[in-house]
Write a protein that holds these residues in place. Sequence first.
Motif, PDB file in Angstrom:
ATOM      1  N   TYR A   1      30.628 -32.759 -51.685  1.00 23.02           N
ATOM      2  CA  TYR A   1      30.399 -33.220 -52.847  1.00 23.02           C
ATOM      3  C   TYR A   1      29.599 -34.692 -52.651  1.00 23.02           C
ATOM      4  O   TYR A   1      30.096 -35.427 -52.036  1.00 23.02           O
ATOM      5  CB  TYR A   1      31.489 -33.819 -53.526  1.00 23.02           C
ATOM      6  CG  TYR A   1      32.582 -32.540 -53.931  1.00 23.02           C
ATOM      7  CD1 TYR A   1      32.325 -31.772 -54.817  1.00 23.02           C
ATOM      8  CD2 TYR A   1      33.274 -31.872 -52.969  1.00 23.02           C
ATOM      9  CE1 TYR A   1      33.063 -30.630 -55.266  1.00 23.02           C
ATOM     10  CE2 TYR A   1      34.036 -30.669 -53.229  1.00 23.02           C
ATOM     11  CZ  TYR A   1      33.953 -30.222 -54.384  1.00 23.02           C
ATOM     12  OH  TYR A   1      34.601 -29.159 -54.662  1.00 23.02           O
TER      13      TYR A   1
ATOM     14  N   ALA B   1      32.740 -30.270 -60.356  1.00 24.44           N
ATOM     15  CA  ALA B   1      33.953 -30.958 -60.243  1.00 24.44           C
ATOM     16  C   ALA B   1      34.288 -31.865 -61.251  1.00 24.44           C
ATOM     17  O   ALA B   1      35.471 -31.859 -61.741  1.00 24.44           O
ATOM     18  CB  ALA B   1      33.748 -31.419 -58.859  1.00 24.44           C
TER      19      ALA B   1
ATOM     20  N   ALA C   1      39.569 -29.122 -57.750  1.00 21.85           N
ATOM     21  CA  ALA C   1      38.463 -28.298 -57.895  1.00 21.85           C
ATOM     22  C   ALA C   1      37.978 -28.103 -56.652  1.00 21.85           C
ATOM     23  O   ALA C   1      37.987 -28.511 -55.631  1.00 21.85           O
ATOM     24  CB  ALA C   1      37.257 -29.314 -58.676  1.00 21.85           C
TER      25      ALA C   1
END
Length: 97
Positions: free
Chosen positions: A46, A22, A8
């Motif tokens: 992230y 993701a 991702a």
Amino acid sequence: MPFITEAASFISNDTRENARQAAAQMRASFSGQPLRGIIYYAATNYDASTLVGEMARAFPGIPSFGCTTAGEFAGGPMLKKSGRAMGLGPDRMDMGA
């Protein structure tokens, strides 16, 4: 089932949204696979705590293990600002008694 890897790559400035997207993409990518476990790595764009929760929701009842990394390897090249996950099937992970 051999090891299955998925990637991702979301580069929004919103690290929580990157994590949500993701996990959703990983769930779609692994759909229909007889998973017994998932190992995942994610870049610093992230949000780690969001990603942990989202992966648990995306794969209920499947043990998952995650960590951050400075780079994600994908078929040779190293990616940046991405996430990778490896799905482990019944022939790769024994959940014995």
